[in-house]
Enzyme design. Structure first.
Site, PDB file in Angstrom:
ATOM      1  CB  THR A  41      -1.202  -8.831  -0.902  1.00 40.60           C
ATOM      2  OG1 THR A  41      -1.256  -9.559   0.339  1.00 40.60           O
ATOM      3  CG2 THR A  41      -0.546  -7.484  -0.640  1.00 40.60           C
ATOM      4  CB  VAL A  42      -3.712 -12.121  -4.613  1.00 47.71           C
ATOM      5  CG1 VAL A  42      -5.141 -11.656  -4.499  1.00 47.71           C
ATOM      6  CG2 VAL A  42      -3.004 -11.373  -5.742  1.00 47.71           C
TER       7      VAL A  42
ATOM      8  CD1 TRP B  38      -5.431  -7.755  -5.061  1.00 48.95           C
ATOM      9  CD2 TRP B  38      -5.344  -8.091  -7.263  1.00 48.95           C
ATOM     10  NE1 TRP B  38      -4.102  -7.811  -5.426  1.00 48.95           N
ATOM     11  CE2 TRP B  38      -4.021  -8.022  -6.776  1.00 48.95           C
ATOM     12  CE3 TRP B  38      -5.553  -8.303  -8.636  1.00 48.95           C
ATOM     13  CZ2 TRP B  38      -2.906  -8.145  -7.603  1.00 48.95           C
ATOM     14  CZ3 TRP B  38      -4.439  -8.444  -9.458  1.00 48.95           C
ATOM     15  CH2 TRP B  38      -3.142  -8.353  -8.941  1.00 48.95           C
TER      16      TRP B  38
ATOM     17  CB  CYS C 263      -0.219 -11.806  -8.614  1.00 51.24           C
ATOM     18  SG  CYS C 263       0.823 -11.732  -7.147  1.00 51.24           S
TER      19      CYS C 263
ATOM     20  CE1 TYR D 118       6.581  -6.655  -9.153  1.00 52.72           C
ATOM     21  CE2 TYR D 118       7.838  -8.647  -8.701  1.00 52.72           C
ATOM     22  CZ  TYR D 118       6.688  -8.034  -9.151  1.00 52.72           C
ATOM     23  OH  TYR D 118       5.642  -8.800  -9.602  1.00 52.72           O
TER      24      TYR D 118
ATOM     25  CD  GLU E  50       4.287 -15.054   5.363  1.00 52.34           C
ATOM     26  OE1 GLU E  50       4.802 -14.516   4.352  1.00 52.34           O
ATOM     27  OE2 GLU E  50       4.685 -16.112   5.844  1.00 52.34           O
TER      28      GLU E  50
END
Length: 370
Positions: free
Chosen positions: A134-135, A100, A67, A198, A150
């Site tokens: 998220t990571v 994940w 990522c 993206y 964040e």
């Protein structure tokens, strides 16, 4: 479910990372990709204003080397020498819609947090959490609860709030006298480049794709013009701005050029940016964090809406990252008045065959990849 302190909001245009499972996202007007930017706004600070004071050994940074947003945190942590103060968990390169996973670890569990999925840390603090898992994320080890995901503030806080635990002679990645310039560069680079790839890759209409495509390459041309006569983006040393641009550039030819249809030019066909990216790659703390195997597996295996077969390309050959770049002629001092970081801890070395061969100052035979 306890109230989640958030950054952003559901009613604002969503322009955030797209590497998160279980993330709320939708197509905006005209087929433009949009994403829920509501991240957990809790901060870990020197004064503990949010209830989470900086304490060495208390927290664990959860990343995936695949990522780009997590890669920022890996690099900043390396450059500042925070390895002993803030441990790091590395998730595997792929995930499903839930989370994940720690499939790289024995038994499929993170050895410190004792969990199989990052989702468990989010649910421990916010049962029923329905936003992106998220990571990068930072988890409070004693409670097993996520503190923040964040990504934008996280690396800034590593520079400004964890100062007491930086290594001796750590570089100034967010110096006060340059913050306004760094923030402005970061703003346009995020909008048009970091997130721009993206916007192109996940566009749902030809018009939306072409808008993102042209914004991206117009900004890359602007960046090339800026970097033609100066070695780094802001000032004469490496800053947060360079870290943020690098993690997109290093993925450009391997992923974004083909997978996301950002194909006006390869990075290797943009001489200034290619030399700039190689300069950073060959700087301790940058290239030694890059796992091309994880990067390609994540994008090509997970994004089945774009790549239904899940076939992962063999190329490109990473050897070019180690060719001479000539950027020293522009002057600059990579670490300012500081020094380069030493070799990565043995447990954090990118596996042999996953990156490029590195032979950099401060590396020994144990950490060189054959």
């Amino acid at each position: 479910m306890p109230e989640v302190p958030v950054v952003g909001g559901a009613d604002t245009p969503q322009d955030g990372p797209t590497d998160a499972p279980q993330a709320a996202h939708a197509m905006g007007e005209g087929g433009e990709f949009s994403r829920d930017m509501r991240y957990i706004a809790t901060r870990i600070t020197a004064d503990g204003r949010d209830g989470y004071p900086v304490e060495p050994g208390r927290y664990r940074l959860v990343v995936s080397r695949a990522c780009p947003w997590a890669n920022r945190a890996i690099i900043v942590r390396r450059l500042l020498g925070l390895e002993d103060a803030l441990s790091m968990a590395v998730a595997g390169p792929t995930h499903d819609e839930r989370s994940w996973t720690f499939d790289l670890d024995p038994g499929g569990r993170d050895p410190v947090l004792g969990i199989e999925r990052l989702q468990e840390a989010f649910f421990a603090r916010f049962p029923g959490y329905d936003r992106g898992i998220t990571v990068p994320a930072i988890v409070d080890v004693p409670t097993g609860q996520v503190v923040t995901n964040e990504f934008d503030q996280l690396t800034i806080d590593l520079s400004t709030q964890w100062v007491a635990h930086h290594r001796p002679d750590a570089p100034q990645l967010y110096p006060e006298h340059l913050r306004e310039q760094i923030d402005e560069v970061n703003r346009v680079v995020f909008r048009d480049v970091n997130n721009g790839v993206y916007q192109a890759g996940f566009a749902a209409s030809q018009a939306a794709y072409e808008r993102a495509y042209h914004r991206l390459f117009d900004r890359l041309d602007w960046l090339a013009g800026r970097l033609r006569t100066q070695r780094y983006l802001v000032g004469d040393t490496i800053t947060e701005a360079d870290v943020r641009l690098f993690t997109t550039l290093v993925r450009f030819d391997a992923v974004y050029h083909g997978h996301f249809k950002c194909n006006r030019s390869r990075l290797t066909e943009m001489p200034v940016l290619w030399a700039y990216a190689r300069d950073l790659f060959q700087t301790p703390g940058f290239g030694d964090t890059i796992d091309f195997d994880h990067i390609k597996r994540h994008y090509y295996e997970v994004h089945r809406d774009i790549n239904p077969t899940g076939i992962v390309p063999v190329g490109p050959d990473p050897a070019g990252w180690l060719t001479r770049h000539g950027r020293e002629a522009l002057g600059g001092r990579p670490f300012g008045d500081g020094t380069p970081p030493g070799p990565p801890p043995p447990g954090e070395v990118v596996p042999a065959g996953h990156g490029a061969i590195l032979d950099l100052p401060g590396r020994d035979e144990r950490t060189r990849r054959p």
